[in-house]
Design an enzyme around this catalytic site. Sequence first.
Site, PDB file in Angstrom:
ATOM      1  N   CYS A   1       0.815  -1.222   0.000  1.00  0.00           N
ATOM      2  CA  CYS A   1       0.000   0.000   0.000  1.00  0.00           C
ATOM      3  C   CYS A   1       0.848   1.272   0.000  1.00  0.00           C
ATOM      4  O   CYS A   1       0.453   2.272  -0.600  1.00  0.00           O
ATOM      5  CB  CYS A   1      -0.976   0.004   1.161  1.00  0.00           C
ATOM      6  SG  CYS A   1      -0.237   0.012   2.798  1.00  0.00           S
TER       7      CYS A   1
ATOM      8  N   HIS B   1      -2.967   1.864   6.730  1.00  0.00           N
ATOM      9  CA  HIS B   1      -3.159   1.955   5.287  1.00  0.00           C
ATOM     10  C   HIS B   1      -2.724   3.326   4.774  1.00  0.00           C
ATOM     11  O   HIS B   1      -2.863   4.334   5.469  1.00  0.00           O
ATOM     12  CB  HIS B   1      -4.641   1.724   4.976  1.00  0.00           C
ATOM     13  CG  HIS B   1      -4.965   1.711   3.530  1.00  0.00           C
ATOM     14  ND1 HIS B   1      -4.329   0.894   2.621  1.00  0.00           N
ATOM     15  CD2 HIS B   1      -5.869   2.439   2.812  1.00  0.00           C
ATOM     16  CE1 HIS B   1      -4.832   1.108   1.418  1.00  0.00           C
ATOM     17  NE2 HIS B   1      -5.759   2.040   1.505  1.00  0.00           N
TER      18      HIS B   1
END
Length: 325
Positions: free
Chosen positions: A88, A164
């Site tokens: 990510c 994230h």
Amino acid sequence: MADEGNWCLIESDPGVFTELISNMGCQGVQVEEIWSLDEGTMENLKPIYGLIFLFKWQNNKAHKEELPQIDTNADHVFFANQVITNACATQAILSILLNRDDIDIGQELRNFKEFTEDFPPDMKGLAISNSELIRSVHNSFARSDPFVNEIVDPDAGKDQDVYHFIAYTPIHGALFELDGLSRGPVNLGSCDENNWVIKANEAIMERMKQYGASELHFSLMALTKDQIELYEEQIEELDGLILSLSEDLVEERNRLNHERSMLTHKLHLEKEKRQRWHRENTLRKHNFIPLIYNLLKHLAEKDQLQPLMAKAKSKSATGTTSNKQ
């Protein structure tokens, strides 16, 4: 998501991200960590090409319904679904690099962008996961630690925090939020190069408010112009202005010379920081276990290990006793 397989976790660190971008062939950019969202801080970092936001990911339907709607007409935006868990950070960086026309991304990434231009988001994500360049550069920042992930509690997964990365960048007059876990890009409204950072900050603040005052695990980084190049260009411009001044403009000459001295100092600090980043990255990748093993083995062979251990235990016990008093 696909099995993370050969993709490692990398640290959320501006030095790591800057070297990662450089190793993928990009030139003229770097990453800076942002500690404040005030206009003064952002002004000092300009030009800013995009923002990378790290937060604790929440998987609940109510939270998702509050998010802005996906822009289904954003075919001009490079958007890839995230199919590799550990990718990510790299994917957020690519979301900025591959959507900016004013960054030299290098030949290999240009080829990749052209090759995947007509792919749907899921296929773009798979293309990222299968890119030898992107995967190898990403994995070059793996920590060489044989003890990581050796012992995993199979029941702890559901309680572990998952963090994230998402990206914000202006594209063709609109600010976009690019989150690989979403179905597509989110259009946050019209903007220009002067006000998009303000709009992005508002969106980031709204996200942070949803977590409450108890959640402090956020990080924000900016993809900016290479500060070394920027200062060198500004110094060269000042030198030209100083040379063009007539001899009688003493006050103006002194002002420009003072400004040049300030820029020279900033350039020196930036070069020192870049050297520190490179050293830290080298240490991150180095495996010190063989060195420690051989050192302990050598001490044992010289009958020096046991006395050192006894001394350390005694010192530890003395310290514990002193703390109790």
